[in-house]
Design a protein around this motif. Sequence first.
Motif, PDB file in Angstrom:
ATOM      1  N   GLY A   1      -3.419   9.777   2.484  1.00  0.00           N
ATOM      2  CA  GLY A   1      -2.733  10.024   1.128  1.00  0.00           C
ATOM      3  C   GLY A   1      -3.266   9.122  -0.092  1.00  0.00           C
ATOM      4  N   MET A   2      -4.386   8.461   0.051  1.00  0.00           N
ATOM      5  CA  MET A   2      -4.926   7.728  -0.866  1.00  0.00           C
ATOM      6  C   MET A   2      -5.926   8.654  -1.804  1.00  0.00           C
ATOM      7  SD  MET A   2      -6.115   3.957   0.796  1.00  0.00           S
ATOM      8  CE  MET A   2      -4.716   3.130   1.745  1.00  0.00           C
ATOM      9  N   GLY A   3      -6.097   8.131  -3.045  1.00  0.00           N
ATOM     10  CA  GLY A   3      -6.834   8.649  -4.018  1.00  0.00           C
ATOM     11  C   GLY A   3      -8.292   8.026  -3.804  1.00  0.00           C
ATOM     12  N   GLN A   4      -9.299   8.613  -4.300  1.00  0.00           N
ATOM     13  CA  GLN A   4     -10.650   8.477  -3.969  1.00  0.00           C
ATOM     14  C   GLN A   4     -11.025   6.908  -4.263  1.00  0.00           C
ATOM     15  OE1 GLN A   4     -12.844  10.214  -2.320  1.00  0.00           O
ATOM     16  NE2 GLN A   4     -14.132   8.483  -2.338  1.00  0.00           N
ATOM     17  N   GLU A   5     -10.330   6.332  -5.422  1.00  0.00           N
ATOM     18  CA  GLU A   5     -10.638   4.845  -5.415  1.00  0.00           C
ATOM     19  C   GLU A   5     -10.164   3.928  -4.461  1.00  0.00           C
ATOM     20  OE1 GLU A   5     -10.032   1.561  -8.961  1.00  0.00           O
ATOM     21  OE2 GLU A   5      -9.524   3.586  -9.358  1.00  0.00           O
ATOM     22  N   ASP A   6      -8.870   4.290  -4.170  1.00  0.00           N
ATOM     23  CA  ASP A   6      -8.356   3.464  -3.198  1.00  0.00           C
ATOM     24  C   ASP A   6      -8.824   3.834  -1.645  1.00  0.00           C
ATOM     25  OD1 ASP A   6      -6.357   2.285  -4.489  1.00  0.00           O
ATOM     26  OD2 ASP A   6      -4.925   3.803  -4.348  1.00  0.00           O
ATOM     27  N   VAL A   7      -9.395   4.728  -1.537  1.00  0.00           N
ATOM     28  CA  VAL A   7     -10.159   5.095  -0.267  1.00  0.00           C
ATOM     29  C   VAL A   7     -11.402   4.575  -0.140  1.00  0.00           C
ATOM     30  CG1 VAL A   7     -11.595   6.916   0.924  1.00  0.00           C
ATOM     31  CG2 VAL A   7      -9.436   7.490   0.222  1.00  0.00           C
ATOM     32  N   GLU A   8     -12.232   4.293  -1.064  1.00  0.00           N
ATOM     33  CA  GLU A   8     -13.395   3.446  -1.068  1.00  0.00           C
ATOM     34  C   GLU A   8     -13.041   2.005  -1.023  1.00  0.00           C
ATOM     35  OE1 GLU A   8     -15.801   4.359  -4.623  1.00  0.00           O
ATOM     36  OE2 GLU A   8     -15.899   6.370  -3.836  1.00  0.00           O
ATOM     37  N   THR A   9     -11.977   1.632  -1.466  1.00  0.00           N
ATOM     38  CA  THR A   9     -11.676   0.088  -1.364  1.00  0.00           C
ATOM     39  C   THR A   9     -11.249  -0.373   0.001  1.00  0.00           C
ATOM     40  OG1 THR A   9     -11.002   0.028  -3.667  1.00  0.00           O
ATOM     41  CG2 THR A   9     -10.078  -1.606  -2.468  1.00  0.00           C
ATOM     42  N   MET A  10     -10.189   0.650   0.590  1.00  0.00           N
ATOM     43  CA  MET A  10      -9.678   0.554   1.848  1.00  0.00           C
ATOM     44  C   MET A  10     -10.795   0.631   2.879  1.00  0.00           C
ATOM     45  SD  MET A  10      -7.076  -0.488   3.673  1.00  0.00           S
ATOM     46  CE  MET A  10      -5.622  -0.357   2.731  1.00  0.00           C
ATOM     47  N   ALA A  11     -11.558   1.256   2.763  1.00  0.00           N
ATOM     48  CA  ALA A  11     -13.014   1.647   3.663  1.00  0.00           C
ATOM     49  C   ALA A  11     -13.712   0.224   3.767  1.00  0.00           C
ATOM     50  CB  ALA A  11     -13.828   3.021   3.289  1.00  0.00           C
ATOM     51  N   GLY A  12     -14.152  -0.134   2.453  1.00  0.00           N
ATOM     52  CA  GLY A  12     -14.754  -1.566   2.385  1.00  0.00           C
ATOM     53  C   GLY A  12     -13.917  -2.485   3.249  1.00  0.00           C
ATOM     54  N   LEU A  13     -12.717  -2.670   2.884  1.00  0.00           N
ATOM     55  CA  LEU A  13     -11.989  -3.738   3.597  1.00  0.00           C
ATOM     56  C   LEU A  13     -11.845  -3.390   5.260  1.00  0.00           C
ATOM     57  CD1 LEU A  13      -9.686  -5.899   3.650  1.00  0.00           C
ATOM     58  CD2 LEU A  13      -7.977  -4.139   3.114  1.00  0.00           C
TER      59      LEU A  13
ATOM     60  N   HIS B   1      -9.328  11.171   9.720  1.00  0.00           N
ATOM     61  CA  HIS B   1      -9.689  12.617   9.309  1.00  0.00           C
ATOM     62  C   HIS B   1     -10.716  12.712   8.232  1.00  0.00           C
ATOM     63  CE1 HIS B   1      -6.289  12.351   6.404  1.00  0.00           C
ATOM     64  NE2 HIS B   1      -7.263  13.232   5.781  1.00  0.00           N
ATOM     65  N   ASN B   2     -10.855  11.647   7.514  1.00  0.00           N
ATOM     66  CA  ASN B   2     -11.598  11.481   6.325  1.00  0.00           C
ATOM     67  C   ASN B   2     -13.136  11.307   6.925  1.00  0.00           C
ATOM     68  OD1 ASN B   2     -13.413  10.675   4.175  1.00  0.00           O
ATOM     69  ND2 ASN B   2     -11.550  10.255   2.881  1.00  0.00           N
TER      70      ASN B   2
ATOM     71  N   ALA C   1       6.602  -6.319  -3.029  1.00  0.00           N
ATOM     72  CA  ALA C   1       5.649  -5.222  -2.340  1.00  0.00           C
ATOM     73  C   ALA C   1       6.158  -3.996  -2.836  1.00  0.00           C
ATOM     74  CB  ALA C   1       5.928  -5.581  -0.829  1.00  0.00           C
ATOM     75  N   ALA C   2       7.406  -3.681  -3.076  1.00  0.00           N
ATOM     76  CA  ALA C   2       7.795  -2.523  -3.537  1.00  0.00           C
ATOM     77  C   ALA C   2       7.306  -1.797  -4.875  1.00  0.00           C
ATOM     78  CB  ALA C   2       9.327  -2.339  -3.803  1.00  0.00           C
ATOM     79  N   ASP C   3       6.727  -2.740  -5.669  1.00  0.00           N
ATOM     80  CA  ASP C   3       5.948  -2.504  -6.894  1.00  0.00           C
ATOM     81  C   ASP C   3       4.632  -2.231  -6.890  1.00  0.00           C
ATOM     82  OD1 ASP C   3       8.425  -2.876  -8.270  1.00  0.00           O
ATOM     83  OD2 ASP C   3       7.871  -5.002  -8.889  1.00  0.00           O
ATOM     84  N   LEU C   4       3.840  -2.282  -5.578  1.00  0.00           N
ATOM     85  CA  LEU C   4       2.659  -1.875  -5.259  1.00  0.00           C
ATOM     86  C   LEU C   4       2.197  -0.552  -5.031  1.00  0.00           C
ATOM     87  CD1 LEU C   4       1.633  -4.386  -2.722  1.00  0.00           C
ATOM     88  CD2 LEU C   4       1.242  -4.740  -5.003  1.00  0.00           C
ATOM     89  N   SER C   5       1.183  -0.296  -5.731  1.00  0.00           N
ATOM     90  CA  SER C   5       0.584   1.330  -5.308  1.00  0.00           C
ATOM     91  C   SER C   5       0.539   1.466  -3.995  1.00  0.00           C
ATOM     92  CB  SER C   5      -0.758   1.459  -5.979  1.00  0.00           C
ATOM     93  OG  SER C   5      -1.684   0.664  -5.429  1.00  0.00           O
ATOM     94  N   TYR C   6       0.372   2.610  -3.565  1.00  0.00           N
ATOM     95  CA  TYR C   6       0.387   3.065  -2.100  1.00  0.00           C
ATOM     96  C   TYR C   6      -0.863   2.518  -1.650  1.00  0.00           C
ATOM     97  CZ  TYR C   6      -0.013   5.729   2.270  1.00  0.00           C
ATOM     98  OH  TYR C   6      -0.133   6.050   3.555  1.00  0.00           O
ATOM     99  N   GLY C   7      -2.159   2.470  -2.084  1.00  0.00           N
ATOM    100  CA  GLY C   7      -3.252   1.814  -1.615  1.00  0.00           C
ATOM    101  C   GLY C   7      -3.054   0.299  -1.234  1.00  0.00           C
ATOM    102  N   ARG C   8      -2.688  -0.325  -2.399  1.00  0.00           N
ATOM    103  CA  ARG C   8      -2.278  -1.759  -2.231  1.00  0.00           C
ATOM    104  C   ARG C   8      -1.239  -2.198  -1.107  1.00  0.00           C
ATOM    105  NH1 ARG C   8      -2.942  -2.886  -8.796  1.00  0.00           N
ATOM    106  NH2 ARG C   8      -5.318  -3.153  -8.494  1.00  0.00           N
TER     107      ARG C   8
END
Length: 264
Positions: free
Chosen positions: A191-203, A218-219, A159-166
């Motif tokens: 704290g997420m970049g735009q690509e991670d934001v879109e992925t997480m929002a979809g999730l 706040h987004n 888990a420590a090797d994952l990006s913040y979004g993952r």
Amino acid sequence: MTLATVPAQHAPAGSRAALSARGLSKSFGNFQAVNDVDIDVHHGRIHALIGPNGAGKSTVFNLLTKFLQPTAGKIMLGETDITRMDPAHIARLGVARSFQISATFGDMSLVDNVCVALQRPNGLAVQFWRPLGSLSRLRPRAMELLGRVGLADMAARRAADLSYGRKRALEIATTLALDPKVLLLDEPLAGMGQEDVETMAGLIADVARDCALLMVEHNIKVVADIGHDITVLQRGEILTQGSYAEVSADPRVREAYMGAEDDD
């Protein structure tokens, strides 16, 4: 990925909220942090709690998840009064929450993180003496949950090797392991970049199909895209509630918040 804006529709008339609060208030000494807040979170819907810095969002969130006890008011989980219950008790009743700070076991694999979360609903939570390998029977379900959040192909990674979004996606998987009736997310996109934001929002939109979901966020673009019901707080009180179209048209909201997307 492009987020599709949800239709502006209200919860079915007369439907019972999965989680509700009436007259919710909290004071710290002479400071009134939250005053007379009413809120309803319905199954299959995303309820966004927004407002400027100091509006009381975190306090309301912590009251609903019982990390704070209210000074006044009532909190109901369906037909059950949970006002004076502690966080562990309401978790057993089906209320799960996330935290702003990532909370995963970094040295463990993704699948083992989810297996640990699966212990309680499978009656293993108190059997701490068992070796980690004893959780192997939970792995099929853990892999299902990792697949749901798009992490199945990384199941063996630390888990420590994952990006913040993952890491945040892994937290969603561990939360879903509790099979929650109500899921509360505290700034899940911070704290997420735009690509991670879109992925997480979809999730989040996908997860909300199977539970009642409240998030402090706040987004504003994401709130507009996936939020069904919006509560706007200001100075610890409700400024307005409704669909995004309704609250964004309120001149008080425009003045207090909507023009400052990055202000929390």
